[in-house]
Design an enzyme around this catalytic site. Structure first.
Site, PDB file in Angstrom:
ATOM      1  N   GLU A  61      69.692  70.070  10.752  1.00 30.56           N
ATOM      2  CA  GLU A  61      69.635  69.440  11.894  1.00 30.56           C
ATOM      3  C   GLU A  61      67.833  69.622  12.233  1.00 30.56           C
ATOM      4  O   GLU A  61      66.703  70.449  11.751  1.00 30.56           O
ATOM      5  CB  GLU A  61      69.914  70.619  12.553  1.00 30.56           C
ATOM      6  CG  GLU A  61      69.693  71.554  14.331  1.00 30.56           C
ATOM      7  CD  GLU A  61      70.305  72.532  14.267  1.00 30.56           C
ATOM      8  OE1 GLU A  61      71.100  72.452  15.128  1.00 30.56           O
ATOM      9  OE2 GLU A  61      69.300  73.606  14.016  1.00 30.56           O
ATOM     10  N   TYR A 102      67.205  66.800  21.193  1.00 29.24           N
ATOM     11  CA  TYR A 102      68.043  67.725  19.677  1.00 29.24           C
ATOM     12  C   TYR A 102      68.703  66.171  19.119  1.00 29.24           C
ATOM     13  O   TYR A 102      68.698  65.674  19.414  1.00 29.24           O
ATOM     14  CB  TYR A 102      68.643  68.495  19.813  1.00 29.24           C
ATOM     15  CG  TYR A 102      70.010  69.114  19.362  1.00 29.24           C
ATOM     16  CD1 TYR A 102      69.514  70.280  18.671  1.00 29.24           C
ATOM     17  CD2 TYR A 102      70.742  68.602  18.939  1.00 29.24           C
ATOM     18  CE1 TYR A 102      70.627  70.677  18.098  1.00 29.24           C
ATOM     19  CE2 TYR A 102      72.053  68.984  17.476  1.00 29.24           C
ATOM     20  CZ  TYR A 102      71.534  69.864  17.432  1.00 29.24           C
ATOM     21  OH  TYR A 102      71.928  70.691  16.503  1.00 29.24           O
TER      22      TYR A 102
END
Lengths: 291, 403
Positions: free
Chosen positions: B213, B125
């Site tokens: 993101e 992530y």
């Protein structure tokens, strides 16, 4: 002597000859603010509102001794205007401009590190010391002279608070609109600290809104420093849904700590008199002051 | 401004950030073409079809009626055709869309990255956003990719790392290396990750993102590092210097009433309550919503009319609020500073007359410049409008209206 500005402050206006600059500079002068001149690049040497125009902030400072700047420059050029004032040694820069790109403000914040310049705003109504100096766009008549300091993220809510304080038989020392953007020059805590050290301020109204951690930081500072003066607090956005931007770029609930409830809880724990309804700000201040 | 995954990936490619390659498709026919293209390029019969909506949780979310997930892996042309028929034009409900869901107008048909190879695959992530506390951009990353990052932050906060970027110098090489080391990478994968992170940060700044993101940030079995998904949010205030990006706005993803409000420079957010409100200033607008709730109602909207409350904007505001059949009363709360209250009052009266036939109670609270004259104008207009000067009076009127 109140905080940030007083009757001796010498104000210069950046974006002096534009529509906004002209309108609000006129209002400021009518209020009695000591506006000494203005800056519009390319128009230096002329006169506007009976005051000299300069090409650069440095020129204006040299000729007039200006120590405060108010900025009405369009968003794309406002960051540059702030840095120009800082470079010229201006002590207090009040940036009214709304809509400055965030990455520009990242640069500004970094640029101001280690400089003596304090920035108020951007995207704010400005600063007013009642009866002495109005460096902003607020309606001056609302701010009756007195001994209550106001710090707020929002414009009209600041006026609302000042009006309620006046109706409660009290008045304002200085009111500071710190702005609703994600990056601002003077956080709530700094303004509160100035008020705590100001002999002309007896109590403080602290108005925040959802998003960010400034109110919690200020509340903890107040407690750590012994709750020297009473503080009445309000957080707008108790009914705001998460993830939606509520007008101000900074007013968005991102996590659990950003909510109004979380902030109000921390503020209450730190000894702040938190009001649930914005209609109770003045009334509560009057009660608190009596004690 | 939110972008679709496919738009964000196209932008990232311009900054040499490797992404899972694919084609955006609006029809089943386009999906079939895209599948053939991808099969030709990768030599694999696996491909992924992903619904393009502005909300997360697509993989677990379901298309109404057909019950199919918003992201599916297909093994053949027949299968992807079947998926496309079920997804395109369907309404996808995810944890972020609410029960109404969102209509899927486009899908992204993309290569399958989960092929076999010499080294293990990994999902990470990584996001870049503003740290408001420090006024710096921060890179937040975790070895726990492909999951909901809020859950990771809650359950295992030690698995989330942060790297703050010094605004004067940008992301420094040692910082990019540190991130790659913390992911536990070595060899080619390490080098690829350093490049990926460096280029991604350049894209974040260059595009004026407010949030970027990558989840999952994927290490393939052949050590390639690619963005399998991408959520990109652009800073609205910066769009003035990105003329090309403004056209990427997909208004079909936005609430039509909010889009219309924007045309009048009204800042409107639709909510689920029964009391509409119209206020000048964002802070006062939120405070007014709170007051409605404390008076026993629920705010039906956020509406900031800004610094120019006149007959036109008030009328537009009225119309927008009254589109909502749940609205049982409207509170107008204006603190007149530079704006004169008597002018606003005249605007309210004019708008009221123009609209005619308003059946719900209207409460007007005007305070500030010329407030007394304004109240008189309203009271003498003969209209069924209740007026107040103090905020507490307005609160009492709302209480009566919703009782």
């Amino acid at each position: 002597m109140s905080i940030l500005v007083n009757k001796n402050s010498k104000i210069l206006v950046q974006g002096f000859t534009g529509t906004e600059g002209t309108f609000h500079a006129t209002q400021m002068i009518e209020y009695g603010t000591n506006v000494v001149g203005g800056v519009t690049p390319g128009k230096g040497g002329g006169k506007h509102l009976d005051r000299p125009i300069f090409n650069t902030v440095a020129d204006c400072v040299k000729s007039t001794g200006a120590d405060v700047s108010i900025i009405f420059v369009p968003p794309a050029f406002a960051a540059d205007a702030i840095m120009e004032s800082a470079e010229a040694g201006i002590g207090l820069v009040v940036c009214i401009t709304e809509g400055i790109p965030t990455q520009d403000m990242v640069k500004v914040k970094n640029y101001l590190q280690g400089k003596k310049t304090r920035l108020i705003g951007p995207n704010c109504p400005g600063v007013i010391t009642a009866g002495e100096s109005k460096v902003g766009i607020m309606p001056g008549f609302v701010f009756i002279k007195g001994r209550i300091g106001i710090v707020s993220k929002s414009g009209t809510l600041t006026y609302e608070a000042a009006d309620q304080v006046a109706k409660a038989g009290l008045g304002i020392s200085t009111a500071v609109g710190i702005g609703g953007d994600p990056i601002i020059g003077t956080p709530t805590k700094d303004a509160v600290e100035l008020f705590m050290n100001d002999p002309d301020t007896d109590a403080i109204v602290m108005i925040g809104e959802i998003g960010g951690g400034m109110e919690a930081e200020a509340a903890r500072w107040i407690k750590a420093n012994g709750n020297k003066k009473p503080v009445v607090g309000f957080i707008a956005g108790q009914t705001a849904p998460p993830g939606r931007r509520m007008g101000h770029a900074g007013a968005i609930i991102g996590g659990a700590d950003d909510t109004a409830a979380a902030k109000m809880k921390i503020m209450a724990e730190c000894g702040i008199h938190v009001v649930n309804s914005p209609a109770d700000i003045g009334k509560t201040m009057a009660e608190v002051i009596k004690k | 401004m939110n972008l679709h995954e496919y738009q964000a990936k196209e932008l990232l490619k311009k900054y040499n950030v490797p992404v899972q390659e694919g084609y955006a498709c609006a029809t089943v026919h386009e999906v079939e073409d895209a599948y053939r293209q991808i099969k030709g390029q990768t030599g694999s019969s696996f491909a992924v079809i992903k619904a393009q909506i502005h909300a997360g949780g697509r993989g677990k979310g379901k298309i109404k009626e057909t019950g199919i997930n918003g992201v599916k892996v297909a093994k053949s042309l027949d299968e992807i055709t079947d998926f496309a028929q079920k997804i395109l034009g369907g309404t996808l409900e995810t944890i972020q869309t609410g029960p109404a869901g969102k209509v899927v107008n486009k899908v992204l048909v993309a290569q399958d990255m989960y092929y076999d190879g010499p080294s293990p695959r990994k999902e990470f992530y990584l996001s870049i956003l503003l740290d408001r506390g420090t006024g710096q951009n921060v890179i937040m990353y975790s070895t726990e990719g492909g999951m909901n990052i809020e859950d990771v932050a809650h359950d295992t906060p030690e698995k989330i790392f942060k790297e703050w970027v010094y605004p004067g110098g940008g992301l420094l090489p040692f910082q990019a290396r540190k991130i790659a080391f913390n992911f536990g990478l070595s060899g080619e994968a390490f080098k690829n990750m350093v490049k990926f992170v460096t280029n991604l940060y350049t894209a974040y700044v260059g595009l004026d993102c407010s949030m970027l993101e990558i989840n999952p940030l994927f290490k393939a079995a052949d050590d390639k590092i690619v963005a399998v998904d991408c959520k990109m949010n652009l800073d609205d205030n910066a769009l003035v210097r990105h003329a090309d990006l403004a056209s990427l706005r997909d208004v079909t993803e936005e609430d039509p009433t909010e889009v219309e409000a924007g045309k009048y420079n009204l800042n409107f957010v639709k909510l689920d309550g029964n009391v509409g409100c119209m206020v000048n200033g964002a802070g006062l607008a939120m405070a007014t919503m709170d007051m409605i709730k404390l008076s026993g109602g629920e705010p039906a909207n956020f509406l900031d009319v800004g610094g120019t409350a006149n007959a036109q904007t008030v009328e537009a505001g009225f119309k927008i609020i009254m589109k909502d059949p749940n609205v049982k009363a409207i509170l107008i709360n204006i603190f007149g500073g530079i704006v004169r209250c008597d002018r606003v009052a005249a605007g309210v009266i004019e708008a009221y007359k123009n609209l005619g036939n308003i059946k719900i109670p209207i409460i007007v609270r005007l305070q500030g410049t010329n407030a007394v004259e304004a109240k008189k104008l309203i009271d003498e207009s003969g209209l069924k409008v209740q007026s107040a000067i103090l905020l507490s009076e307005a609160a009492d009127l709302v209480k009566k209206a919703v009782a």
